[in-house]
Design a protein around this motif. Structure first.
Motif, PDB file in Angstrom:
ATOM      1  N   PRO A 102       0.780  -1.239   0.000  1.00  0.00           N
ATOM      2  CA  PRO A 102       0.000   0.000   0.000  1.00  0.00           C
ATOM      3  C   PRO A 102       0.810   1.288   0.000  1.00  0.00           C
ATOM      4  CG  PRO A 102       0.133  -0.858   2.211  1.00  0.00           C
ATOM      5  CD  PRO A 102       0.914  -1.801   1.342  1.00  0.00           C
ATOM      6  N   GLN A 103       2.132   1.211  -0.047  1.00  0.00           N
ATOM      7  CA  GLN A 103       2.944   2.415   0.001  1.00  0.00           C
ATOM      8  C   GLN A 103       4.145   2.292  -0.933  1.00  0.00           C
ATOM      9  OE1 GLN A 103       3.311   2.301   4.455  1.00  0.00           O
ATOM     10  NE2 GLN A 103       3.232   4.512   4.183  1.00  0.00           N
ATOM     11  N   VAL A 104       4.470   3.384  -1.606  1.00  0.00           N
ATOM     12  CA  VAL A 104       5.662   3.424  -2.445  1.00  0.00           C
ATOM     13  C   VAL A 104       6.903   3.116  -1.612  1.00  0.00           C
ATOM     14  CG1 VAL A 104       7.144   4.904  -3.843  1.00  0.00           C
ATOM     15  CG2 VAL A 104       4.672   5.030  -4.110  1.00  0.00           C
ATOM     16  N   GLY A 105       6.964   3.698  -0.412  1.00  0.00           N
ATOM     17  CA  GLY A 105       8.121   3.484   0.435  1.00  0.00           C
ATOM     18  C   GLY A 105       8.314   2.030   0.810  1.00  0.00           C
ATOM     19  N   VAL A 106       7.227   1.315   1.058  1.00  0.00           N
ATOM     20  CA  VAL A 106       7.324  -0.112   1.406  1.00  0.00           C
ATOM     21  C   VAL A 106       7.765  -0.926   0.182  1.00  0.00           C
ATOM     22  CG1 VAL A 106       6.019  -2.136   2.163  1.00  0.00           C
ATOM     23  CG2 VAL A 106       5.647   0.069   3.274  1.00  0.00           C
ATOM     24  N   LEU A 107       7.236  -0.589  -0.990  1.00  0.00           N
ATOM     25  CA  LEU A 107       7.662  -1.276  -2.207  1.00  0.00           C
ATOM     26  C   LEU A 107       9.168  -1.102  -2.419  1.00  0.00           C
ATOM     27  CD1 LEU A 107       5.807  -1.220  -5.623  1.00  0.00           C
ATOM     28  CD2 LEU A 107       8.263  -0.908  -5.527  1.00  0.00           C
ATOM     29  N   GLN A 108       9.648   0.116  -2.237  1.00  0.00           N
ATOM     30  CA  GLN A 108      11.083   0.372  -2.390  1.00  0.00           C
ATOM     31  C   GLN A 108      11.894  -0.396  -1.354  1.00  0.00           C
ATOM     32  OE1 GLN A 108      11.076   4.639  -2.123  1.00  0.00           O
ATOM     33  NE2 GLN A 108      10.662   4.926  -4.310  1.00  0.00           N
ATOM     34  N   GLN A 109      11.369  -0.456  -0.137  1.00  0.00           N
ATOM     35  CA  GLN A 109      12.041  -1.211   0.924  1.00  0.00           C
ATOM     36  C   GLN A 109      12.154  -2.685   0.549  1.00  0.00           C
ATOM     37  OE1 GLN A 109       9.893  -1.293   4.664  1.00  0.00           O
ATOM     38  NE2 GLN A 109      10.900  -3.204   5.240  1.00  0.00           N
ATOM     39  N   PHE A 110      11.043  -3.274   0.079  1.00  0.00           N
ATOM     40  CA  PHE A 110      11.051  -4.686  -0.302  1.00  0.00           C
ATOM     41  C   PHE A 110      12.062  -4.948  -1.412  1.00  0.00           C
ATOM     42  CE2 PHE A 110       6.509  -6.196   1.066  1.00  0.00           C
ATOM     43  CZ  PHE A 110       6.783  -5.794   2.365  1.00  0.00           C
ATOM     44  N   ALA A 111      12.102  -4.043  -2.407  1.00  0.00           N
ATOM     45  CA  ALA A 111      13.026  -4.225  -3.527  1.00  0.00           C
ATOM     46  C   ALA A 111      14.475  -4.144  -3.057  1.00  0.00           C
ATOM     47  CB  ALA A 111      12.752  -3.185  -4.605  1.00  0.00           C
ATOM     48  N   LYS A 112      14.764  -3.186  -2.195  1.00  0.00           N
ATOM     49  CA  LYS A 112      16.144  -3.010  -1.734  1.00  0.00           C
ATOM     50  C   LYS A 112      16.582  -4.124  -0.791  1.00  0.00           C
ATOM     51  CE  LYS A 112      16.042   1.936  -2.602  1.00  0.00           C
ATOM     52  NZ  LYS A 112      15.939   3.311  -2.049  1.00  0.00           N
ATOM     53  N   GLU A 113      15.607  -4.783  -0.141  1.00  0.00           N
ATOM     54  CA  GLU A 113      15.916  -5.959   0.672  1.00  0.00           C
ATOM     55  C   GLU A 113      16.203  -7.184  -0.193  1.00  0.00           C
ATOM     56  OE1 GLU A 113      16.286  -6.356   3.854  1.00  0.00           O
ATOM     57  OE2 GLU A 113      15.428  -4.565   4.785  1.00  0.00           O
ATOM     58  N   GLY A 114      15.911  -7.065  -1.498  1.00  0.00           N
ATOM     59  CA  GLY A 114      16.113  -8.203  -2.392  1.00  0.00           C
ATOM     60  C   GLY A 114      15.002  -9.222  -2.334  1.00  0.00           C
ATOM     61  N   TRP A 115      13.815  -8.795  -1.867  1.00  0.00           N
ATOM     62  CA  TRP A 115      12.705  -9.726  -1.698  1.00  0.00           C
ATOM     63  C   TRP A 115      11.890  -9.926  -2.980  1.00  0.00           C
ATOM     64  CZ3 TRP A 115      10.265  -7.547   3.475  1.00  0.00           C
ATOM     65  CH2 TRP A 115      11.160  -7.769   4.535  1.00  0.00           C
ATOM     66  N   LEU A 116      12.027  -9.022  -3.961  1.00  0.00           N
ATOM     67  CA  LEU A 116      11.088  -8.996  -5.082  1.00  0.00           C
ATOM     68  C   LEU A 116      11.705  -9.518  -6.376  1.00  0.00           C
ATOM     69  CD1 LEU A 116       9.414  -5.495  -4.557  1.00  0.00           C
ATOM     70  CD2 LEU A 116       8.798  -7.702  -3.544  1.00  0.00           C
ATOM     71  N   THR A 117      10.814 -10.024  -7.218  1.00  0.00           N
ATOM     72  CA  THR A 117      11.178 -10.429  -8.574  1.00  0.00           C
ATOM     73  C   THR A 117      10.637  -9.388  -9.549  1.00  0.00           C
ATOM     74  OG1 THR A 117      11.084 -12.786  -8.019  1.00  0.00           O
ATOM     75  CG2 THR A 117      10.870 -12.204 -10.351  1.00  0.00           C
ATOM     76  N   PRO A 118      11.471  -8.899 -10.486  1.00  0.00           N
ATOM     77  CA  PRO A 118      10.941  -7.953 -11.488  1.00  0.00           C
ATOM     78  C   PRO A 118       9.771  -8.568 -12.242  1.00  0.00           C
ATOM     79  CG  PRO A 118      13.338  -8.016 -11.560  1.00  0.00           C
ATOM     80  CD  PRO A 118      12.907  -9.138 -10.654  1.00  0.00           C
TER      81      PRO A 118
END
Length: 442
Positions: A102-118
């Motif tokens: 629900p937040q841009v900041g959380v999405l960025q956090q998840f990506a920088k943690e390496g949790w996400l797949t493009p």
């Protein structure tokens, strides 16, 4: 702010369900026409903040995906703390496949943690074809698209009682100054102008963001959101001064400053659309309609309506949005099937399912506006889509949570204090800058 608003509308309840996806995926894409059952026997686990009617309506979308692909789905309501819940699930080896962030900041956090797949090329192609580029920007980190914005909010809508405005003899205003003038006329007729939900600090950030975007313009809005512009900038002081004209005037605010600070978001809607109205207008997002309709029996478009948040000074009318982005976790047990779900969510077909159920806006311009169930929702959806790249995402949702998303701290607390005493905008700007500097540094 979508996540906080969702929790409020649901009465701050959440469902605690077990995560249990056990299947493995393949790489066949889901087509819009679909129906080939390529995911038969597989399960996609989806986590998100939604509960109550929102969860029920999203389940209709998941059921349509199941009918098309054969996949089973399991939705897990996280409550407000998405990052904490998802992080613990990942650490425990039980990650969901898809998360609605629900937040841009959380999405960025998840990506920088390496949790996400493009996201897949199929999804990215759909985004390029159906969305204004700004939505891709908000879903991307370091040039890679990780988030698909499926559900949006239009946070530049002022909701009003047509009876209250008619009784006062005023029309929906076109400018901020005209809105305050109309508010005084409403006040003279026996109701306060605005019901302000000062008990919930996020509503005050929304007030500020609309004033600031219109008055300062999109470039400064983006710079302030990124904290490359300091909160002590003259443009911030000017916006606080403008906002203070509402907060300082007891004729404009139901119950005055004290009353506003003791009113939460649902209560602010009740003061306009409940059985004993105290005010003629309430500012907040399109989701006000759901409360007015579901809790107070109002007919949207007849005894509850909206006008766009008006232009401030020489600026243009703002369009501030929020939204929920679907992301795919690397550690999901069936992440490949989760990617197929996002390929489906990127289609207008998927958006139409929830649009027909109500309580939903899509940023997908390929969705037929006829899919929405009433003229007012169609109008808000059209405004959101036609705004194109002038849409700006909720600023506080782009900030670190310590500044833009924590009850009793940061921007929420400082703006509540400003509502209590709006006499010194410059000092308030300095407090905001100190809190922002600490949060962004962290």
């Amino acid at each position: 702010m979508m996540r906080r608003r969702t929790a409020l509308l649901a009465g701050c309840t959440s469902l605690v369900l077990a995560l249990g996806a056990t299947a493995c995926g393949d790489s066949e894409p889901v087509s819009a026409g679909g129906g080939d059952k390529t995911l038969d026997g597989k399960t996609v686990t989806v986590a998100g903040v939604w509960s109550g009617s929102e969860q029920k309506n999203f389940q209709k979308v998941l059921d349509a995906f199941s009918a098309k692909t054969g996949a089973k789905t399991q939705f897990v309501s996280t409550g407000d703390n998405v990052s904490t819940v998802v992080g613990s699930k990942i650490e425990g080896g039980n990650a969901p496949d898809v998360v609605m962030v629900p937040q841009v900041g959380v999405l960025q956090q998840f990506a920088k943690e390496g949790w996400l797949t493009p996201l897949s090329a199929t999804t990215e192609k759909s985004v390029d074809a159906g969305y204004a580029p700004v939505w891709k920007t908000y879903g991307s980190v370091d040039g890679s698209l990780y988030g698909l914005y499926f559900k949006a909010a239009h946070k530049s809508t002022v909701w009003y009682s047509p009876d209250a405005l008619a009784q006062a003899g005023v029309q929906p205003p076109k400018t901020y100054d005209a809105m305050l003038e109309a508010g005084h006329t409403v006040s003279d007729s026996g109701l306060a102008a605005f019901s302000v939900a000062g008990q919930d600090g996020w509503t005050l950030t929304d007030w500020f963001e609309n004033v600031y975007l219109s008055q300062a313009g999109p470039e400064k809005y983006d710079a302030l959101a990124a904290h490359t512009l300091k909160w002590t900038d003259a443009s911030v002081v000017e916006a606080l001064t403008t906002l203070g004209k509402v907060f300082a005037d007891d004729r404009l605010t139901a119950g005055g400053q004290k009353g506003a600070l003791n009113t939460d978001f649902p209560g602010s809607v009740e003061k306009v659309f409940g059985p004993e109205p105290e005010a003629g207008m309430v500012y907040e997002g399109d989701f006000v309609a759901g409360v007015a309709k579901d809790q107070f029996g109002r007919t949207i478009g007849e005894d509850a309506n909206f006008f766009p948040f008006p232009a401030v000074g020489t600026g243009v009318a703002p369009v501030v949005s929020g939204g929920d982005a679907a992301v795919v976790l690397k550690d999901g047990k069936n992440a490949d099937a989760g990617m197929k779900l996002l390929e489906y969510l990127a289609t207008p077909e998927a958006a139409a399912v929830w649009a027909e159920a109500g309580g939903f806006l899509s940023p997908n311009k390929k969705l037929d506006l006829a899919s929405y169930g009433d003229d007012v929702t169609r109008a808000t959806a059209k405004s959101l889509v036609e705004a194109g790249d002038s849409v700006r995402f909720d600023m506080s949702d782009q900030a670190p949570a310590a500044f833009g998303g924590t009850k009793g701290a940061g921007e929420w607390k400082i703006l509540q204090d400003f509502l209590r005493d709006p006499s010194d905008p410059k000092a308030t700007a300095a407090r905001l800058e100190r809190a922002a500097a600490d949060a962004y540094k962290g």
